[in-house]
Design an enzyme around this catalytic site. Structure first.
Site, PDB file in Angstrom:
ATOM      1  N   GLY A 148       0.511  -7.337   2.603  1.00 41.70           N
ATOM      2  CA  GLY A 148       1.911  -6.923   2.478  1.00 41.70           C
ATOM      3  C   GLY A 148       2.920  -7.742   3.255  1.00 41.70           C
TER       4      GLY A 148
ATOM      5  N   GLU B 210       3.841  -6.956  10.686  1.00 42.24           N
ATOM      6  CA  GLU B 210       3.526  -5.954   9.661  1.00 42.24           C
ATOM      7  C   GLU B 210       4.707  -5.776   8.717  1.00 42.24           C
ATOM      8  OE1 GLU B 210       1.302  -4.331   8.327  1.00 42.24           O
ATOM      9  OE2 GLU B 210      -0.193  -3.503   9.683  1.00 42.24           O
ATOM     10  N   ASP B 211       4.409  -5.444   7.484  1.00 40.90           N
ATOM     11  CA  ASP B 211       5.471  -5.126   6.528  1.00 40.90           C
ATOM     12  C   ASP B 211       6.062  -3.748   6.814  1.00 40.90           C
ATOM     13  OD1 ASP B 211       3.035  -3.960   5.900  1.00 40.90           O
ATOM     14  OD2 ASP B 211       3.155  -4.347   3.755  1.00 40.90           O
TER      15      ASP B 211
ATOM     16  N   ASP C 281       3.910   3.215   8.830  1.00 41.01           N
ATOM     17  CA  ASP C 281       4.140   4.537   8.247  1.00 41.01           C
ATOM     18  C   ASP C 281       3.627   5.580   9.256  1.00 41.01           C
ATOM     19  OD1 ASP C 281       4.485   6.640   6.459  1.00 41.01           O
ATOM     20  OD2 ASP C 281       2.958   6.001   5.054  1.00 41.01           O
TER      21      ASP C 281
ATOM     22  N   LYS D  71       8.876   4.063   9.309  1.00 38.88           N
ATOM     23  CA  LYS D  71       9.255   5.412   8.858  1.00 38.88           C
ATOM     24  C   LYS D  71       9.098   6.368  10.029  1.00 38.88           C
ATOM     25  CE  LYS D  71       7.467   4.798   4.124  1.00 38.88           C
ATOM     26  NZ  LYS D  71       6.443   5.259   3.170  1.00 38.88           N
TER      27      LYS D  71
ATOM     28  N   PHE E 128       8.626   6.435  -0.500  1.00 34.86           N
ATOM     29  CA  PHE E 128       7.751   5.333  -0.887  1.00 34.86           C
ATOM     30  C   PHE E 128       8.580   4.173  -1.432  1.00 34.86           C
ATOM     31  CE2 PHE E 128       4.752   2.962  -3.464  1.00 34.86           C
ATOM     32  CZ  PHE E 128       3.706   2.834  -2.554  1.00 34.86           C
ATOM     33  N   VAL E 129       8.387   3.013  -0.849  1.00 35.10           N
ATOM     34  CA  VAL E 129       9.156   1.841  -1.264  1.00 35.10           C
ATOM     35  C   VAL E 129       8.244   0.710  -1.737  1.00 35.10           C
ATOM     36  CG1 VAL E 129      11.154   2.348   0.207  1.00 35.10           C
ATOM     37  CG2 VAL E 129       9.256   1.001   1.142  1.00 35.10           C
TER      38      VAL E 129
ATOM     39  N   ASP F 187       3.596  -3.042  -2.120  1.00 31.03           N
ATOM     40  CA  ASP F 187       3.121  -2.815  -3.487  1.00 31.03           C
ATOM     41  C   ASP F 187       2.967  -1.343  -3.829  1.00 31.03           C
ATOM     42  OD1 ASP F 187       0.776  -2.599  -1.694  1.00 31.03           O
ATOM     43  OD2 ASP F 187      -0.313  -2.273  -3.562  1.00 31.03           O
TER      44      ASP F 187
ATOM     45  N   ARG G 198       4.891  -6.606  -5.335  1.00 30.09           N
ATOM     46  CA  ARG G 198       4.984  -7.371  -4.081  1.00 30.09           C
ATOM     47  C   ARG G 198       5.944  -8.549  -4.172  1.00 30.09           C
ATOM     48  NH1 ARG G 198       0.823  -5.709  -0.688  1.00 30.09           N
ATOM     49  NH2 ARG G 198      -1.198  -5.309  -1.636  1.00 30.09           N
TER      50      ARG G 198
HETATM   51  P1  IMP Z   1       0.045   3.608   8.104  1.00 32.43           P
HETATM   52  O1  IMP Z   1       0.225   5.009   7.589  1.00 32.43           O
HETATM   53  O2  IMP Z   1       1.073   3.281   9.168  1.00 32.43           O
HETATM   54  O3  IMP Z   1      -1.364   3.387   8.569  1.00 32.43           O
HETATM   55  O4  IMP Z   1       0.328   2.631   6.894  1.00 32.43           O
HETATM   56  C1  IMP Z   1      -0.717   2.176   6.124  1.00 32.43           C
HETATM   57  C2  IMP Z   1      -0.330   1.267   5.016  1.00 32.43           C
HETATM   58  O5  IMP Z   1       0.196   2.041   3.962  1.00 32.43           O
HETATM   59  C3  IMP Z   1       0.736   0.204   5.240  1.00 32.43           C
HETATM   60  O6  IMP Z   1       0.258  -0.952   5.887  1.00 32.43           O
HETATM   61  C4  IMP Z   1       1.120  -0.100   3.799  1.00 32.43           C
HETATM   62  O7  IMP Z   1       0.180  -0.979   3.234  1.00 32.43           O
HETATM   63  C5  IMP Z   1       1.007   1.255   3.153  1.00 32.43           C
HETATM   64  N1  IMP Z   1       2.309   1.907   3.011  1.00 32.43           N
HETATM   65  C6  IMP Z   1       2.863   2.855   3.782  1.00 32.43           C
HETATM   66  N2  IMP Z   1       4.066   3.225   3.318  1.00 32.43           N
HETATM   67  C7  IMP Z   1       4.282   2.467   2.208  1.00 32.43           C
HETATM   68  C8  IMP Z   1       5.375   2.382   1.262  1.00 32.43           C
HETATM   69  O8  IMP Z   1       6.401   3.065   1.340  1.00 32.43           O
HETATM   70  N3  IMP Z   1       5.214   1.484   0.248  1.00 32.43           N
HETATM   71  C9  IMP Z   1       4.106   0.693   0.110  1.00 32.43           C
HETATM   72  N4  IMP Z   1       3.077   0.747   0.977  1.00 32.43           N
HETATM   73  C10 IMP Z   1       3.166   1.631   2.012  1.00 32.43           C
HETATM   74 MG    MG Z   2       0.345  -3.434   5.583  1.00 33.63          MG
END
Ligand code: IMP
Ligand code: MG
Length: 179
Positions: free
Chosen positions: A48, A102-103, A106, A134, A155-156, A162, A168
């Site tokens: 990402g 990181e992109d 979450d 977030k 969700f974006v 993606d 992407r």
């Molecule tokens: P985490 O919940 O911080 O562990 O996020 C895990 C992964 O979920 C991120 O690295 C992204 O790949 C994916 N992700 C979380 N939120 C989004 C979103 O809004 N759009 C797309 N991918 C997301």
């Molecule tokens: Mg990621």
């Protein structure tokens, strides 16, 4: 910017390419100031982060190295459950300043696992640069040092992010359309 449909979902324009570029520039400026004498190793977390990392690092002008990793999880044979592994790191990172790129952060679960792996390798310090955060979803205590933009718990897609593998390549960020 127009609405886009990816598989079964429709997304609407959310963050323009200009806004993205501006916040990436601001983040790079902070990094240039903060880490000028640290010779950081930027660890770009694929897939990402590829687009964000390319833009960010064009604006980072301090001496640095850049490397790319992937995180893979598999179910261990013991009771520990899911194990996360870092793939692709060839550099010796002991004693270094690492900037995780990181992109999006979450819940923070992914980031926490990566942090654990890096700390085991006895790095000097880890900074985190995430384009999106977030805050409403974030459950961890780790500080995300550099954040491009905070967004609500929606969700974006686009700018590297993606939906089921798609979206992407879009240069703007789109959000899931509310029904
Ligand atoms: P985490 O919940 O911080 O562990 O996020 C895990 C992964 O979920 C991120 O690295 C992204 O790949 C994916 N992700 C979380 N939120 C989004 C979103 O809004 N759009 C797309 N991918 C997301
Ligand atoms: Mg990621």
């Amino acid at each position: 910017m127009q609405r886009v449909t990816l598989k079964d979902k429709t997304f609407v324009p959310y963050i323009t390419a200009d806004k993205i570029a501006e916040s990436v520039r601001l983040m790079a400026q902070k990094i240039n100031t903060d880490l000028a004498s640290d010779m950081p190793l930027f660890l770009v977390v694929l897939n990402g982060s590829f687009m964000f990392a390319a833009d960010l690092l064009k604006e980072v002008t301090i001496p640095c190295e850049i490397s790319f990793i992937k995180l893979a999880s598999y179910h261990g044979t013991s009771s520990t459950g899911t194990v996360t592994e870092m793939i692709g790191l060839t550099e010796e990172i002991k004693g270094r300043t690492i900037v995780v790129v990181e992109d999006i952060v979450d819940t923070g679960v992914t980031l926490e696992k990566l942090m654990t792996l890096l700390i085991k390798k006895e790095v000097k310090q880890v900074k985190v640069a995430s384009f999106l955060l977030k805050p409403e979803a974030y459950t961890k205590a780790m500080v995300v040092d550099y954040v491009g933009m905070e967004i609500p718990n929606e969700f974006v897609v686009g700018y590297g992010l993606d939906y089921d593998g798609l979206g992407r390549n879009m240069k703007e960020i789109y959000v899931l359309e509310k029904k």
